[in-house]
Design a protein around this motif. Structure first.
Motif, PDB file in Angstrom:
ATOM      1  N   THR B  85      15.872 -34.375 -20.779  1.00  0.00           N
ATOM      2  CA  THR B  85      14.407 -33.711 -19.869  1.00  0.00           C
ATOM      3  C   THR B  85      14.130 -33.106 -20.359  1.00  0.00           C
ATOM      4  OG1 THR B  85      15.046 -32.675 -17.576  1.00  0.00           O
ATOM      5  CG2 THR B  85      14.901 -35.786 -18.346  1.00  0.00           C
ATOM      6  N   GLY B  89       8.992 -32.279 -17.483  1.00  0.00           N
ATOM      7  CA  GLY B  89       7.937 -33.045 -16.298  1.00  0.00           C
ATOM      8  C   GLY B  89       7.836 -32.438 -15.235  1.00  0.00           C
ATOM      9  N   TRP B  90       9.434 -32.085 -14.040  1.00  0.00           N
ATOM     10  CA  TRP B  90       9.742 -30.850 -13.421  1.00  0.00           C
ATOM     11  C   TRP B  90       8.802 -29.743 -13.223  1.00  0.00           C
ATOM     12  CZ3 TRP B  90      10.500 -30.856  -8.691  1.00  0.00           C
ATOM     13  CH2 TRP B  90      10.339 -29.325  -7.841  1.00  0.00           C
ATOM     14  N   THR B  92       6.003 -28.730 -15.492  1.00  0.00           N
ATOM     15  CA  THR B  92       4.953 -28.896 -15.933  1.00  0.00           C
ATOM     16  C   THR B  92       4.143 -29.524 -13.628  1.00  0.00           C
ATOM     17  OG1 THR B  92       5.405 -30.248 -17.646  1.00  0.00           O
ATOM     18  CG2 THR B  92       3.114 -31.007 -17.020  1.00  0.00           C
ATOM     19  N   MET B 145       0.505 -24.901 -19.299  1.00  0.00           N
ATOM     20  CA  MET B 145       0.962 -25.945 -18.398  1.00  0.00           C
ATOM     21  C   MET B 145       0.445 -27.155 -19.749  1.00  0.00           C
ATOM     22  SD  MET B 145      -0.916 -27.925 -15.272  1.00  0.00           S
ATOM     23  CE  MET B 145      -0.558 -29.370 -15.177  1.00  0.00           C
ATOM     24  N   VAL B 149       2.885 -29.804 -21.421  1.00  0.00           N
ATOM     25  CA  VAL B 149       2.359 -31.464 -21.590  1.00  0.00           C
ATOM     26  C   VAL B 149       2.693 -31.381 -22.290  1.00  0.00           C
ATOM     27  CG1 VAL B 149       0.558 -33.181 -20.760  1.00  0.00           C
ATOM     28  CG2 VAL B 149       1.147 -31.139 -19.274  1.00  0.00           C
ATOM     29  N   THR B 156       9.281 -37.677 -24.510  1.00  0.00           N
ATOM     30  CA  THR B 156       9.142 -38.332 -24.499  1.00  0.00           C
ATOM     31  C   THR B 156       9.267 -39.728 -25.528  1.00  0.00           C
ATOM     32  OG1 THR B 156       7.018 -38.420 -23.454  1.00  0.00           O
ATOM     33  CG2 THR B 156       8.701 -38.396 -21.557  1.00  0.00           C
ATOM     34  N   SER B 161      11.345 -42.655 -24.139  1.00  0.00           N
ATOM     35  CA  SER B 161      11.541 -43.254 -22.983  1.00  0.00           C
ATOM     36  C   SER B 161       9.888 -44.110 -22.865  1.00  0.00           C
ATOM     37  CB  SER B 161      11.513 -41.554 -22.175  1.00  0.00           C
ATOM     38  OG  SER B 161      12.738 -41.984 -22.294  1.00  0.00           O
ATOM     39  N   TRP B 170       4.272 -43.750 -19.500  1.00  0.00           N
ATOM     40  CA  TRP B 170       3.356 -43.372 -20.221  1.00  0.00           C
ATOM     41  C   TRP B 170       2.065 -42.909 -20.575  1.00  0.00           C
ATOM     42  CZ3 TRP B 170       4.801 -40.633 -25.087  1.00  0.00           C
ATOM     43  CH2 TRP B 170       3.552 -39.710 -26.250  1.00  0.00           C
ATOM     44  N   LEU B 176      -3.005 -37.933 -17.690  1.00  0.00           N
ATOM     45  CA  LEU B 176      -2.227 -36.464 -17.121  1.00  0.00           C
ATOM     46  C   LEU B 176      -2.804 -35.298 -17.833  1.00  0.00           C
ATOM     47  CD1 LEU B 176       1.438 -37.450 -14.704  1.00  0.00           C
ATOM     48  CD2 LEU B 176      -1.501 -36.420 -13.866  1.00  0.00           C
ATOM     49  N   THR B 180      -4.975 -32.059 -17.776  1.00  0.00           N
ATOM     50  CA  THR B 180      -4.427 -30.885 -18.061  1.00  0.00           C
ATOM     51  C   THR B 180      -5.694 -30.356 -18.574  1.00  0.00           C
ATOM     52  OG1 THR B 180      -2.362 -31.984 -17.378  1.00  0.00           O
ATOM     53  CG2 THR B 180      -2.550 -29.595 -18.204  1.00  0.00           C
ATOM     54  N   VAL B 251      -0.321 -37.188 -10.782  1.00  0.00           N
ATOM     55  CA  VAL B 251       0.843 -37.167 -10.865  1.00  0.00           C
ATOM     56  C   VAL B 251       1.727 -38.282 -10.150  1.00  0.00           C
ATOM     57  CG1 VAL B 251       2.907 -35.491  -9.719  1.00  0.00           C
ATOM     58  CG2 VAL B 251       0.281 -34.885 -11.881  1.00  0.00           C
ATOM     59  N   VAL B 258       8.282 -43.138 -12.694  1.00  0.00           N
ATOM     60  CA  VAL B 258       9.365 -42.682 -12.998  1.00  0.00           C
ATOM     61  C   VAL B 258      10.277 -42.823 -12.378  1.00  0.00           C
ATOM     62  CG1 VAL B 258      10.588 -40.881 -13.872  1.00  0.00           C
ATOM     63  CG2 VAL B 258       8.369 -40.738 -14.073  1.00  0.00           C
ATOM     64  N   GLY B 262      13.565 -45.246 -12.802  1.00  0.00           N
ATOM     65  CA  GLY B 262      14.975 -44.346 -13.529  1.00  0.00           C
ATOM     66  C   GLY B 262      14.348 -43.685 -13.997  1.00  0.00           C
ATOM     67  N   SER B 264      15.345 -42.006 -17.701  1.00  0.00           N
ATOM     68  CA  SER B 264      15.790 -43.552 -18.666  1.00  0.00           C
ATOM     69  C   SER B 264      16.991 -42.306 -19.614  1.00  0.00           C
ATOM     70  CB  SER B 264      14.976 -43.171 -19.950  1.00  0.00           C
ATOM     71  OG  SER B 264      14.369 -42.595 -20.886  1.00  0.00           O
TER      72      SER B 264
HETATM   73  C1  HEM Z   1      -0.030 -32.882 -15.113  1.00  0.00           C
HETATM   74  C2  HEM Z   1       1.344 -33.955 -16.441  1.00  0.00           C
HETATM   75  C3  HEM Z   1       2.381 -34.514 -16.582  1.00  0.00           C
HETATM   76  C4  HEM Z   1       3.562 -34.639 -15.151  1.00  0.00           C
HETATM   77  C5  HEM Z   1       3.374 -33.471 -13.730  1.00  0.00           C
HETATM   78  C6  HEM Z   1       4.924 -34.774 -15.374  1.00  0.00           C
HETATM   79  C7  HEM Z   1       5.699 -35.806 -14.854  1.00  0.00           C
HETATM   80  C8  HEM Z   1       7.117 -35.955 -15.123  1.00  0.00           C
HETATM   81  C9  HEM Z   1       8.038 -35.921 -14.199  1.00  0.00           C
HETATM   82  C10 HEM Z   1       8.319 -35.143 -13.075  1.00  0.00           C
HETATM   83  C11 HEM Z   1       8.721 -37.314 -15.292  1.00  0.00           C
HETATM   84  C12 HEM Z   1      10.125 -37.303 -14.492  1.00  0.00           C
HETATM   85  C13 HEM Z   1      11.159 -35.967 -15.349  1.00  0.00           C
HETATM   86  C14 HEM Z   1      10.802 -35.477 -16.826  1.00  0.00           C
HETATM   87  O1  HEM Z   1      11.229 -36.655 -17.618  1.00  0.00           O
HETATM   88  O2  HEM Z   1      11.133 -34.607 -17.484  1.00  0.00           O
HETATM   89  C15 HEM Z   1       7.914 -37.160 -16.178  1.00  0.00           C
HETATM   90  C16 HEM Z   1       8.792 -38.728 -16.859  1.00  0.00           C
HETATM   91  C17 HEM Z   1       7.858 -38.819 -17.446  1.00  0.00           C
HETATM   92  N1  HEM Z   1       6.687 -38.858 -18.486  1.00  0.00           N
HETATM   93 FE1  HEM Z   1       5.172 -37.477 -17.088  1.00  0.00          FE
HETATM   94  N2  HEM Z   1       4.656 -35.678 -16.915  1.00  0.00           N
HETATM   95  C18 HEM Z   1       2.424 -35.652 -17.065  1.00  0.00           C
HETATM   96  C19 HEM Z   1       2.700 -35.816 -17.841  1.00  0.00           C
HETATM   97  C20 HEM Z   1       2.665 -36.776 -19.429  1.00  0.00           C
HETATM   98  C21 HEM Z   1       2.481 -37.430 -20.617  1.00  0.00           C
HETATM   99  C22 HEM Z   1       1.153 -36.226 -20.910  1.00  0.00           C
HETATM  100  C23 HEM Z   1       3.065 -38.019 -20.990  1.00  0.00           C
HETATM  101  C24 HEM Z   1       2.930 -38.947 -22.099  1.00  0.00           C
HETATM  102  C25 HEM Z   1       1.703 -39.199 -22.442  1.00  0.00           C
HETATM  103  C26 HEM Z   1       4.613 -38.391 -19.904  1.00  0.00           C
HETATM  104  C27 HEM Z   1       4.822 -39.580 -19.881  1.00  0.00           C
HETATM  105  C28 HEM Z   1       6.077 -39.747 -19.059  1.00  0.00           C
HETATM  106  C29 HEM Z   1       7.251 -40.666 -19.812  1.00  0.00           C
HETATM  107  C30 HEM Z   1       7.202 -41.966 -20.804  1.00  0.00           C
HETATM  108  C31 HEM Z   1       8.066 -39.994 -18.723  1.00  0.00           C
HETATM  109  C32 HEM Z   1       9.268 -40.648 -18.443  1.00  0.00           C
HETATM  110  C33 HEM Z   1      10.717 -40.323 -19.102  1.00  0.00           C
HETATM  111  C34 HEM Z   1      12.086 -40.789 -18.743  1.00  0.00           C
HETATM  112  O3  HEM Z   1      12.095 -42.167 -17.975  1.00  0.00           O
HETATM  113  O4  HEM Z   1      13.337 -40.534 -18.812  1.00  0.00           O
HETATM  114  N3  HEM Z   1       4.223 -37.345 -19.246  1.00  0.00           N
HETATM  115  N4  HEM Z   1       6.600 -36.569 -16.273  1.00  0.00           N
END
Ligand code: HEM
Lengths: 284, 523
Positions: B85, B89-90, B92, B145, B149, B156, B161, B170, B176, B180, B251, B258, B262, B264
């Motif tokens: 990871t 994500g954290w 962000t 930020m 992102v 991902t 993922s 996704w 998001l 952002t 979020v 997520v 779980g 991935s």
């Molecule tokens: C404000 C923006 C965002 C926040 C706060 C956020 C937050 C998170 C968090 C906390 C996780 C779990 C931890 C990690 O994977 O690092 C996560 C997983 C994920 N995020 Fe985001 N995310 C944001 C934007 C995005 C964007 C722009 C995409 C793709 C277009 C995205 C796609 C994903 C996917 C597919 C997962 C699953 C990853 C897995 O299961 O391994 N996210 N997100």
């Protein structure tokens, strides 16, 4: 996990330390920003002045005859000009008001200017934003220091101060017009040309600005013969000379001693003093 | 009397058990209440690094506490190292909260009106303790930020993922991403300086080309033909209310997805086509308390330290240009960096196609990509085409971003370019950054930089000369003149003019810069 917690604690402590150091420096930093911003405001004002004001007031602020008066001149900063307009505030606010609102008419002293000063602030229908008016004010006020010091700056290298004596050196013939100018550059007018007799810290020169309705020329001619006179003057010229260079020897009630500074003997050349005295003796 | 009898349990306890024991019990109960289920004994056991008892008493807060119930009780240990990871994500999520807090502080000193907004910024910086600090943190946080992102999206994608069952995760992520960028963009306007006004004007005019609704949407957002009082108020409300609200909701949705699926596992950790994220064997579980929580706190604190360092000793500061002025268009204004690729696209041709239709299709594709790309394997070796396309996209985006800058395809004349480099209209630049006393009064020429009497002037003239030589094919026999006069106490006027030959003598429009002793552009 122990390393993580330890390292995290180190980060936290480091952050707090940086923040504390920042806190110590904050007052100085804020003051620095303030002066820095003032500098930038003067710069912006300079550009605005060049584009909008210089055509009438001159690129160097010295005014253009028949167009607009000088801004880079002592009388604007020593209060003469705004008092003549009946303004009771500070020079800064006077300048702001004149630029922002313009002038419905020229002041009596500047009656030779046929064009009136336009309104500049958007607040009153002009073209500039209030912050831009502020920039110009900052630029104009930046002349204050040099305009007031102009006399000093013009002093020739062979300048000799006239000193404190009433007879030595013998004064040359005075130039009334130059004397009048000098009373502005030396700032005399701030106290002695104040229409508000009760507020003025010193006695007014013209008859209309003095409580008993007698002008300085007439007062000087007779005062040294008065019974309560404590000075050494034996003529009107000497009386005026004494009042200028040795200001505390004889102070007329109700005015207080030590209000008028004892500096003019050091600042004026014999010619300057002669010119000022000649001018004072013409005031009605 | 019994009616008024107070029942204070600790008094009873003291009576029956004695002082010490009563106090211990009370402290224990209080701690347990605060932590929603963990008592002092357990905390000590955690701190000693002991394994939990069975059944694990450390999962209780997840059932009882509001905040903790949003977090899983355990994770697969393989998703808890840096890879896969990278904590993106954290971090962000942390930035979103961080921006909310710093933003609230800034709101205290800000009025969304063109008459006063800029003055508010000045008093924030000159009269509010930590005003500069908070503003810098908020601005830096916003930039970081957007970067986080984008990197999070990249990761991902790379780890595959987004594939079944995480397509919708996704998709919400895409929302998001847009949120952002628009949060950051809407904040851009608020200081109401030249940078703000023109960056946003450019951004908004790109949207103007949208067929059918472009003009209407623009009018709605800008509140008029130009950005004025209405536009500022609307951007402000979007920035401090509407967009954050939607972002927080999304979020929530995103993170819910997520958790539901779980995290991935690393692509190589499971069989192709399998998704075992939810089936974590006993021995591979990493409990939230304390392992995951300390990791997250560690990253939070580390990231905060980095940001605080950057805005203090690191010298990173949010820019503040002169007051916004719709009459003066600075040469070389650009959109914010994350929209530069769009500005680059626009230089390629038709405003509607390159500015709206193409980016529209591309972002649309981004959203539905997981539903189109349905290859079963997440392994890198099986996704050569997809990963290559991603790499290519990054390259293309970088090239377009470069094309969006003034270095590519600008049409202004070379003499103006030279003078603008010395005295830019979008940032202070070298001349304004030179110390007052380093600019001696006199007439100077660029080619004579070697003989300049001060180091500062020498650097300025050298740059002047270098810029003229850069355009030597167009500026023949060019001479760069610079005249410095002191027009007031502590105020210098620097006038620059380029003269050259090209079928006769030419001279540029002179450019004048005023420099005050105190203006201090370095800070
Ligand atoms: C404000 C923006 C965002 C926040 C706060 C956020 C937050 C998170 C968090 C906390 C996780 C779990 C931890 C990690 O994977 O690092 C996560 C997983 C994920 N995020 Fe985001 N995310 C944001 C934007 C995005 C964007 C722009 C995409 C793709 C277009 C995205 C796609 C994903 C996917 C597919 C997962 C699953 C990853 C897995 O299961 O391994 N996210 N997100």
């Amino acid at each position: 996990m122990v390393t993580r917690v330890a390292l995290g604690t180190v980060f936290m402590v480091a952050t707090l330390m940086i923040v504390s150091f920042t806190a110590i420096d904050e007052p100085a930093r804020m003051a620095q920003f303030e002066s820095g911003y003032h500098g930038r405001s003067v710069e912006a004002g300079a550009a605005l002045y060049a584009n909008n004001c210089a055509t009438c007031h001159g690129p160097d602020g010295k005014g253009i005859a028949g167009r607009a008066p000088a801004l880079n001149a002592a009388d604007l900063y020593n209060g003469t000009r705004f008092r003549e307009m009946g303004w009771g505030g500070t020079t800064h606010d006077y300048v702001y008001g004149a630029i922002a609102g313009g002038r419905p008419r020229a002041s009596a002293a500047y009656a030779e200017y046929p064009q009136r000063m336009p309104t500049w602030s958007r607040d009153f229908g002009g073209p500039l934003r209030p912050d831009q008016v502020n920039n110009i004010v900052d630029f104009v006020m930046n002349w204050e220091e040099t305009a007031l010091l102009e006399v000093v700056a013009e002093k020739p290298s062979d300048f000799v101060a006239v000193g404190l004596d009433l007879k030595d050196p013998v004064l040359p013939a005075g130039d009334v017009a130059r004397g009048e100018k000098l009373t502005q550059t030396y700032g005399c007018v701030a106290c002695h040309m104040n229409p508000d007799m009760n507020a003025a810290p010193g006695p007014g020169w013209p008859a209309k600005y003095y409580s008993s309705g007698v002008s300085i020329a007439e007062r000087a001619a007779t005062r040294f013969t008065a019974a309560d006179y404590t000075g050494k003057a034996t003529s009107a010229e000497e009386y005026l000379r004494e009042s200028i260079v040795q200001t505390n020897v004889y102070v007329v009630a109700p005015y207080a001693a030590n209000i008028m500074p004892v500096i003019y003997g050091e600042q004026m050349a014999a010619q300057d003093l002669a010119d000022v005295i000649a001018y004072l003796q013409t005031i009605k | 009397m019994a009616l008024f009898k107070l029942h204070v349990p600790i008094l009873d306890d003291i009576k029956t058990k004695g002082w010490r024991s009563a106090l211990v019990t009370t402290v224990d109960q209080t701690v347990e209440r605060i932590t929603a289920g963990i008592n002092v004994g357990e905390i000590r056991s955690i701190l000693r690094g002991e394994a939990p008892k069975r059944p694990n008493p450390r999962v209780k807060p997840h059932a009882d506490g509001f905040w903790m119930h949003m977090r899983p009780t355990f994770f697969h240990e393989q998703v808890m190292s840096l890879y896969p990871t990278f904590r993106l994500g954290w971090l962000t999520t942390y930035m979103l909260v961080f921006e909310t807090i710093t933003g609230l502080f800034l709101m205290l000193w800000y009025t969304p009106s063109p008459d006063i907004a800029y003055t508010n910024m000045l008093s924030l910086l000159s009269n509010v303790p930590f005003g500069l600090f908070m503003r810098d943190l908020h601005r830096l946080g916003a930039e970081l930020m957007v970067m986080l992102v984008l990197l999070h999206m990249l990761r991902t994608f790379v780890t595959g993922s987004y594939k079944k069952p995480r397509q919708f995760t996704w998709f919400t992520g895409g929302v998001l991403l847009l949120l952002t960028m628009f949060l950051s963009f809407s904040g851009y306007l608020l200081p109401w300086d030249q940078l703000a006004l023109w960056a946003v004007t450019i951004g908004a005019s790109m949207a103007e080309a949208t067929p059918v609704v472009g003009r209407e949407v623009n009018l709605l957002v800008r509140g008029g033909a130009d950005i004025g009082a209405n536009g500022l108020l609307r951007f402000y409300l979007l920035h401090v209310f509407a967009l954050p609200l939607i972002a927080f909701i999304f979020v929530g949705v995103h993170y819910y997805k997520v958790i539901i699926h779980g995290h991935s596992l690393p692509p190589g950790a499971e069989k192709v086509g399998e998704d075992t994220a939810r089936k974590v064997p006993m021995e591979r579980r990493l409990y939230f308390l304390p392992d995951v929580m300390t990791r997250e706190l560690f990253w939070t604190v580390g990231w905060l330290a980095l940001m605080v360092f950057m805005v203090t000793w690191g010298g990173w500061h949010a820019p503040l240009e002169p007051h916004a002025d719709s009459q003066i268009t600075p040469l070389h204004t650009t959109a914010p960096w994350y929209f530069l690729w769009l500005q680059g696209l626009l230089k390629l041709g038709d405003k509607v196609f390159f500015g709206v239709i193409l980016p529209g299709i591309l972002s649309g594709l981004l959203f539905v990509m997981p539903y189109l790309e349905v290859g079963p394997s997440r392994r890198y070796a099986d996704r050569r085409i997809g990963l290559s396309i991603a790499a290519l996209t990054i390259v293309i985006m970088s090239v377009l971003t470069f094309m969006g800058t003034p270095y590519y395809g600008v049409s202004s004349s070379p003499d103006q370019e030279v003078l603008t480099t010395l005295a830019p209209q979008t940032h202070p630049g070298l001349l304004r950054g030179t110390a007052y006393d380093e600019l001696p009064v006199g007439e100077w020429v660029a080619s004579g930089w070697n003989n300049a009497p001060s180091q500062g002037l020498q650097a300025v003239l050298e740059l002047y000369n270098r810029e003229i030589e850069r355009y030597s094919d167009q500026l023949l026999n060019a001479k760069g003149k610079m005249s410095i006069t002191e027009i007031q106490a502590g105020l210098k006027q620097v006038t620059m003019q380029v003269e050259w030959e090209d079928n006769g003598a030419h001279a540029s429009e002179p450019v004048t810069v005023y420099l005050h002793r105190d203006s201090d552009y370095e800070h």
